[in-house]
Design an enzyme around this catalytic site. Sequence first.
Site, PDB file in Angstrom:
ATOM      1  N   ASN A 117     -30.674 -94.345 -50.553  1.00 42.59           N
ATOM      2  CA  ASN A 117     -30.038 -94.435 -48.958  1.00 42.59           C
ATOM      3  C   ASN A 117     -30.049 -95.258 -48.065  1.00 42.59           C
ATOM      4  OD1 ASN A 117     -28.998 -91.913 -49.798  1.00 42.59           O
ATOM      5  ND2 ASN A 117     -29.623 -90.940 -48.311  1.00 42.59           N
ATOM      6  N   GLY A 118     -29.300 -95.796 -47.062  1.00 45.73           N
ATOM      7  CA  GLY A 118     -30.204 -96.949 -46.343  1.00 45.73           C
ATOM      8  C   GLY A 118     -29.123 -98.427 -46.387  1.00 45.73           C
ATOM      9  N   LYS A 147     -21.562 -87.445 -41.281  1.00 44.95           N
ATOM     10  CA  LYS A 147     -21.680 -86.660 -40.332  1.00 44.95           C
ATOM     11  C   LYS A 147     -22.658 -87.021 -39.989  1.00 44.95           C
ATOM     12  CE  LYS A 147     -22.746 -82.556 -39.117  1.00 44.95           C
ATOM     13  NZ  LYS A 147     -21.711 -81.925 -37.660  1.00 44.95           N
ATOM     14  N   ARG A 184     -21.965 -84.731 -45.503  1.00 45.96           N
ATOM     15  CA  ARG A 184     -22.659 -85.709 -44.776  1.00 45.96           C
ATOM     16  C   ARG A 184     -21.609 -87.400 -45.284  1.00 45.96           C
ATOM     17  NH1 ARG A 184     -28.375 -85.889 -44.452  1.00 45.96           N
ATOM     18  NH2 ARG A 184     -27.905 -88.386 -44.831  1.00 45.96           N
ATOM     19  N   CYS A 213     -24.678 -91.576 -46.965  1.00 55.45           N
ATOM     20  CA  CYS A 213     -25.428 -91.142 -48.438  1.00 55.45           C
ATOM     21  C   CYS A 213     -26.496 -90.181 -49.070  1.00 55.45           C
ATOM     22  CB  CYS A 213     -25.935 -92.386 -49.108  1.00 55.45           C
ATOM     23  SG  CYS A 213     -25.057 -93.754 -49.145  1.00 55.45           S
ATOM     24  N   TRP A 243     -21.761 -93.261 -49.339  1.00 54.50           N
ATOM     25  CA  TRP A 243     -20.924 -93.993 -48.487  1.00 54.50           C
ATOM     26  C   TRP A 243     -20.523 -95.330 -48.062  1.00 54.50           C
ATOM     27  CZ3 TRP A 243     -20.788 -96.302 -43.211  1.00 54.50           C
ATOM     28  CH2 TRP A 243     -19.189 -95.648 -42.451  1.00 54.50           C
ATOM     29  N   GLU A 277     -10.477 -87.347 -34.328  1.00 56.63           N
ATOM     30  CA  GLU A 277     -10.912 -87.614 -35.761  1.00 56.63           C
ATOM     31  C   GLU A 277     -10.701 -87.107 -37.030  1.00 56.63           C
ATOM     32  OE1 GLU A 277     -15.812 -86.899 -35.338  1.00 56.63           O
ATOM     33  OE2 GLU A 277     -14.825 -85.356 -34.108  1.00 56.63           O
ATOM     34  N   LYS A 295     -12.348 -85.232 -30.805  1.00 60.01           N
ATOM     35  CA  LYS A 295     -11.958 -84.267 -31.679  1.00 60.01           C
ATOM     36  C   LYS A 295     -10.416 -84.212 -32.422  1.00 60.01           C
ATOM     37  CE  LYS A 295     -15.260 -82.677 -32.277  1.00 60.01           C
ATOM     38  NZ  LYS A 295     -16.519 -83.051 -31.815  1.00 60.01           N
ATOM     39  N   GLU A 302     -14.036 -85.576 -25.277  1.00 60.42           N
ATOM     40  CA  GLU A 302     -14.894 -84.580 -26.291  1.00 60.42           C
ATOM     41  C   GLU A 302     -13.836 -84.530 -26.475  1.00 60.42           C
ATOM     42  OE1 GLU A 302     -16.717 -84.938 -28.411  1.00 60.42           O
ATOM     43  OE2 GLU A 302     -16.770 -82.971 -29.737  1.00 60.42           O
ATOM     44  N   HIS A 310      -4.106 -96.406 -13.182  1.00 60.37           N
ATOM     45  CA  HIS A 310      -4.636 -97.527 -12.869  1.00 60.37           C
ATOM     46  C   HIS A 310      -4.111 -98.151 -14.399  1.00 60.37           C
ATOM     47  CE1 HIS A 310      -5.968 -97.495  -8.739  1.00 60.37           C
ATOM     48  NE2 HIS A 310      -6.587 -96.816  -9.044  1.00 60.37           N
TER      49      HIS A 310
END
Length: 609
Positions: free
Chosen positions: A101-102, A604, A27, A2, A75, A489, A486, A482, A505
């Site tokens: 927010n939160g 974000k 974000r 948010c 969000w 996502e 990338k 990484e 394995h």
Amino acid sequence: MCGIIAYAGSRSCTGLLYQGLRKLEYRGYDSAGLSVLVDGSIEVVRAVGNMDSLERELKGNGHADARLGLGHTRWATHGRPSSENAHPHSDCSGKISIVLNGIIENYAGLKEKLAREGHRFTSETDAEVVAHLIEKHYDGDLLEAVRRTYADIAGHFAFCAIHSGHPQMIAGARKECPLLVGVGEEEVFVASAIPAFLSETRDVIVVGDEELFVATPGEVQVLDLGKKRLDREITRVNWDVGAAEKSGYETFMRKEIYEQPDALIDTIAGRMAAPGQVVLEEMLVSDEALAGIDKVYIVACGTSFHAGMVGRYVLEDWARIAVELDIASEFRYREPVLSPSTLVVGISQSGETADTLAAMRQARRMGARVLAITNIMGSQATRDADGVIYTRAGLEIGVAATKTHLAQIAAIQLLALKLAQVRNSLGPDAIGAIAAEMKTIPGLLADYLKNESATHEIAKRYYRQPFFLYLGRGVGLPVCLEGALKLKEISYIPTEAYAAGEMKHGPIALLDKGSPVVVVATDGHVYEKVVSNIEEVRAREAAVIAVATEGNEGIKAYSDDIMYVPRTSEMLSPLVSVVPLQLLAYHIAQLKGCNVDQPRNLAKTVTVE
Ligand code: F6R
């Protein structure tokens, strides 16, 4: 996640709030809204979807006379994305408007009680209780109503409130989530992140954790929970406004990949001044105290975790110190063994990731010394730590971290050199040599990026593949993890990333004729081992895409495609080898038509657990 923007001043504010929300889009959000005071009453406009939907709702309704207002990107956490659940939320009278927010953890009980007292709720959100609590506590003093509301709620949050009876005032509070006041000429902004008002003012006052504020165009007061006024200086931020624009690049992510040489230069600058001496001023841990550290524990999430994993290799190699590494969301619910001689390093680009912050706080409670590596000045991580190493990557807008990741790797390498210095595990000459080599890497990277074309061609060959396997060994392992993150996502292609030696394995069962396998095979002491793993892949007729060191002709015999990177020493190689993997993911996602800057479902800044 948010985002909040608020304005009080003499300018017409609908456009300012809208622009602020646009700057917060990076974000991640799924609905947006704003509320403005017009002719003595508050009008609310909200929309599900992106900012274009909000813009459509606002069409023909510019509220040109509004001089006070709130904006929010949401969000969804409590309640699905819908216009009713979008912020701002109002009280029963419609005189009070809030954005939050939160998460309010005790909202269910509060909502039930408020409903019993006659309050009417119009959303499924936790945030709406704040509007009704302010209504309940309001007796002419908005700040006092905010203070009493704060006392009622539990969780982690930042909120702003306006009241139609106070046409120039924004009041609010924060606990663990950030809130910043931007001070302009006879106007004031409040936001959850600086980009929201950066084009209007660079003068910022940080509202601290567990503090209240009340802001009018002439005055900003930050207060403790007892309403005692606190001294807060204005900080001038030196971010470039252009940093929030694409500056000619097609996407923020591409721009940020190309900004990596500068991010490295800035992160290293001034920190290896004297030969063999590493200077980390904001770390605030003396050399004596550092010499007493016998274990480093790294905690982080996602891409930051991968930077931490590079840290494990360099700390062990250079500083000869025991290192543990954990995902923050696991660490916080375990009973890790820590002591005052443990240095816990929390790595967080945003400095706001809920799990990383909780892990850092837990470590502090358990008596460890805590260090934050973050890109955001004044972020919560800097407050939850004894000291900080700032990455100086500049503002990163693309949701997928790139330049901040590279800067994190450099920051933890600097920490490893510092520890090597105080522990005498490397002499001044060896430290000087590594430092000198680090300084050459931005130039190598800049040249590489100027001439880079291989990744696009490779992307064109493979972007229709349904699955990619990534393999790496040693310091190449975090790089392959990484690279795989990338790709998944931003392109939504399933990937698996594995330590190359582990492949047989299990994951080898996934391979089939033509399956793309990306292998980090840069020069180093495990190179021959990696080649053996490549042979295993080729025996299954899978396609090998290798990241290899410039000049390695031999790899051609084992690979279908090669992404060459500049030659560096082994421990510094992640600074170059991760870049082609960022570009490969980028080009594949672009070819698939994905929104690389704002991938679906991702935010974000992850301020919830
Ligand atoms: C992936 C990505 C995330 C973040 C993670 C932690 O590209 O950006 O995996 O790395 O959410 O975020 P910070 O570093 O802000 O704690």
